[in-house]
Scaffold this motif. Sequence first.
Motif, short mmCIF file in Angstrom:
data_model
loop_
_atom_site.label_atom_id
_atom_site.label_comp_id
_atom_site.label_asym_id
_atom_site.label_seq_id
_atom_site.Cartn_x
_atom_site.Cartn_y
_atom_site.Cartn_z
N VAL A 54 0.83 -1.20 0.00
CA VAL A 54 0.00 0.00 0.00
C VAL A 54 0.87 1.25 0.00
O VAL A 54 0.50 2.28 -0.58
N HIS A 55 2.05 1.16 0.63
CA HIS A 55 2.89 2.34 0.83
C HIS A 55 4.15 2.38 -0.03
O HIS A 55 4.81 3.42 -0.09
N HIS A 56 4.54 1.25 -0.65
CA HIS A 56 5.80 1.20 -1.38
C HIS A 56 5.67 0.30 -2.61
O HIS A 56 4.68 -0.42 -2.77
N ASN A 57 6.70 0.32 -3.43
CA ASN A 57 6.87 -0.62 -4.52
C ASN A 57 8.36 -0.77 -4.75
O ASN A 57 9.17 -0.20 -4.01
N VAL A 58 8.74 -1.55 -5.74
CA VAL A 58 10.14 -1.70 -6.14
C VAL A 58 10.19 -1.51 -7.64
O VAL A 58 9.39 -2.12 -8.37
#
Length: 123
Positions: free
Chosen positions: A64-68
Amino acid sequence: MAQGRSGAMGLVALVLVVFGLLELSTATTYTVGDSGGWIFGVSDWPNGKNFLAGDVLVFQYSAVHHNVVAVNADGYNSCSVPPGSTTYTSGNDSITLQKGANFFLCGFPGHCSGGMKIQANAA
């Protein structure tokens, strides 16, 4: 004579398969950020590690708060996502390192500049 050659070719193929399996079995899996996971300030995490091509980086984070995002050197240095970059969003991504420099960052605004980026150099 032809049977002897086909037998030798079969043995060669078997040896190549065994060496291929041995190479796969020597890959190391690393959890990025160790127990803290993919978080702010993780950019120094690769320091002192000797990565090899084929090693696997596991990125664990709140989806919900990050990705890569796998980026090139320019994207890494500028904290921007170049067109065509691969984005991972599962919260538990396994990425196999390629030989050379591998660059990853969080694509959420401000996260990369907050230290959510790593460079992993694989021999």
